[in-house]
Motif scaffolding. Structure first.
Motif, PDB file in Angstrom:
ATOM      1  N   CYS A 113      -3.383   0.436   4.088  1.00  0.00           N
ATOM      2  CA  CYS A 113      -1.986   0.086   4.378  1.00  0.00           C
ATOM      3  C   CYS A 113      -1.613  -1.268   3.738  1.00  0.00           C
ATOM      4  O   CYS A 113      -2.349  -2.250   3.881  1.00  0.00           O
ATOM      5  N   PRO A 114      -0.467  -1.332   3.040  1.00  0.00           N
ATOM      6  CA  PRO A 114      -0.086  -2.582   2.369  1.00  0.00           C
ATOM      7  C   PRO A 114       0.136  -3.742   3.341  1.00  0.00           C
ATOM      8  O   PRO A 114      -0.046  -4.908   2.963  1.00  0.00           O
ATOM      9  N   LEU A 115       0.503  -3.429   4.569  1.00  0.00           N
ATOM     10  CA  LEU A 115       0.715  -4.509   5.546  1.00  0.00           C
ATOM     11  C   LEU A 115      -0.606  -5.245   5.810  1.00  0.00           C
ATOM     12  O   LEU A 115      -0.656  -6.474   5.867  1.00  0.00           O
ATOM     13  N   ILE A 116      -1.675  -4.473   5.903  1.00  0.00           N
ATOM     14  CA  ILE A 116      -2.985  -5.073   6.158  1.00  0.00           C
ATOM     15  C   ILE A 116      -3.439  -5.852   4.920  1.00  0.00           C
ATOM     16  O   ILE A 116      -3.899  -6.991   5.013  1.00  0.00           O
ATOM     17  N   LYS A 117      -3.260  -5.231   3.748  1.00  0.00           N
ATOM     18  CA  LYS A 117      -3.698  -5.906   2.513  1.00  0.00           C
ATOM     19  C   LYS A 117      -2.906  -7.187   2.291  1.00  0.00           C
ATOM     20  O   LYS A 117      -3.465  -8.222   1.918  1.00  0.00           O
ATOM     21  N   SER A 118      -1.609  -7.135   2.526  1.00  0.00           N
ATOM     22  CA  SER A 118      -0.774  -8.322   2.301  1.00  0.00           C
ATOM     23  C   SER A 118      -1.157  -9.434   3.283  1.00  0.00           C
ATOM     24  O   SER A 118      -1.309 -10.599   2.891  1.00  0.00           O
ATOM     25  N   SER A 119      -1.334  -9.057   4.547  1.00  0.00           N
ATOM     26  CA  SER A 119      -1.678 -10.071   5.567  1.00  0.00           C
ATOM     27  C   SER A 119      -3.014 -10.728   5.212  1.00  0.00           C
ATOM     28  O   SER A 119      -3.152 -11.957   5.241  1.00  0.00           O
TER      29      SER A 119
END
Ligand code: SF4
Ligand code: SF4
Length: 395
Positions: free
Chosen positions: A81-87
């Motif tokens: 998930c991009p949210l996890i990668k971005s965080s």
């Protein structure tokens, strides 16, 4: 504003005076300077009233920018998930000011990707994971979650030396209820046809008020409410009276993911209800007051958050029906971040509910933080709007 006015820019009446992220950061840093410990949080399940009662300031660490993803992918799998990668990417690069300020991190066992990321964050900060019961309808769920909040309190006491009495937790609950009721009143201006508040304003207010434990947010919300009432009295609104009204449900949306809102607006629609943890979701449901067990009251309310990590997640259907009845959308868009299996699999049930119970058109979109699919999203949203009866046909 004339009937043909665009959805943006905003109305220059002071409602959107300051970027919420900047204001939130100022607040966190100001509190830190005053000696308040900072707790990084990642989720709507983090009981911020407990932190407020303990004079600990929460700092939201979820990230919505594609910029640090490349760096994150040197450690994390690309199909995450991009949210996890971005965080995680911001943390890895040392460019998240909220994380830099955080003395501790509070985490929950929601989705697998986040759980495993927390193990990496635990190498960098004292981290406490709350074991979230994922079958909220089971009798013991509330008692288990209550116990997890007690354990969080013990962790925060050990790490920060702060504590809170039951009276102080009760006071924080009462403040939070006031704040959430005010936010709900503000969002209801989007229920008007045409809406008097834009989705950007809804989003900014959510971002500002959601993790806020600052008492000054209440006068700010009251001021925004007054301005909205003035707009309404003056007959000002967003979009056009016949613009398709869109309810966007699903994964949290922010930063680069707001492309979905942009695409909807460019296609002539208005987003009247952003139903996610970065939108209106976290403001639902009051916390019971003066029960004699404020931690139990917190447990009960937080377990009602209808996240797709829950099973069965019937609360989401109930909440969605209420939103549809209040905000009267013409279509529902289910927004799924790539590799978010919980929301993705649940989408089939959401589609059935929207189509069969409410007779509304439904569109599922699965995307990430890149701009690569913006053209395709636009085509799909325009095709969705084409299926709607024109205002003249409907009369
Ligand atoms: S969608 Fe679920 S996991 Fe994500 S912030 Fe909301 S409650 Fe937490
Ligand atoms: S969007 Fe889905 S996969 Fe991503 S952090 Fe939230 S629950 Fe997890």
């Amino acid at each position: 504003m004339s009937s043909n006015a665009p959805t943006e820019p905003l109305m220059n009446d002071g409602l959107d005076s300051e970027p919420p992220a900047k204001r939130a950061l100022q607040y966190v840093l100001q509190k830190k300077e005053e000696g308040w410990p900072v707790a990084g949080i990642y989720c709507g399940y983090a009981p911020i009233e407990l932190m407020q009662a303990m004079k600990i300031v929460p700092a939201l660490l979820c990230a919505f920018s594609r910029v640090p993803i490349e760096s994150a992918e040197e450690v994390l799998p690309a199909n995450l998930c991009p949210l996890i990668k971005s965080s995680y990417g911001f943390i890895r690069e040392g460019t998240c000011p909220f994380f830099s300020a955080a003395d501790v991190v509070v985490a929950e066992t929601t989705c697998d990707g986040k759980k495993k990321m927390f193990e990496l964050i635990a190498e960098l900060r004292p981290l406490h994971v709350m074991d979230l019961p994922q079958m909220p309808e089971q009798n013991e769920a509330k008692a288990v979650w209550r116990q997890m909040i007690v354990r969080l309190k013990n962790f925060l006491e050990r790490q920060t030396g702060r504590s809170a009495t039951e009276e102080q937790i009760e006071e924080a609950i009462s403040w939070s209820n006031r704040k959430n009721r005010l936010a709900r009143k503000i969002f209801e201006y989007a229920a008007l046809c045409p809406p008097v508040i834009s989705r950007k304003e809804i989003y900014d207010i959510s971002f500002l008020a959601m993790p806020s434990t600052g008492f000054d947010v209440i006068p700010l919300l009251e001021e925004k409410l007054e301005k909205l009432e003035k707009r309404k009295q003056a007959g000002r609104y967003f979009g056009t009276p016949d613009a398709p009204r869109v309810l966007v449900t699903g994964c949290p949306i922010g930063g680069d993911a707001t492309k979905i809102f942009r695409v909807i607006e460019e296609a002539g629609g208005v987003v009247v209800a952003p139903d996610s943890c970065t939108g209106t979701k976290t403001f639902n449901n009051d916390i019971a007051e003066n029960t004699g067990d404020p931690i139990g009251a917190l447990a009960e309310r937080y377990l009602k958050i209808p996240c797709a990590c829950m099973t069965p997640n019937t609360g989401r259907m109930t909440a969605l029906s209420k939103l549809i009845e209040t905000y009267r959308p013409d279509v529902v868009v289910d927004f799924i971040l790539q590799a978010c299996h919980g929301y993705n699999v649940e989408s089939r049930r959401i589609a059935d509910h929207v189509k069969n119970h409410h007779g509304l058109p439904f569109l599922k979109v699965e995307t990430d933080y890149s701009d690569a699919d913006t053209g395709q999203l636009k085509t799909r949203i325009e095709a969705l709007f084409e299926t709607l009866p024109k205002a003249a046909d409907a009369n």
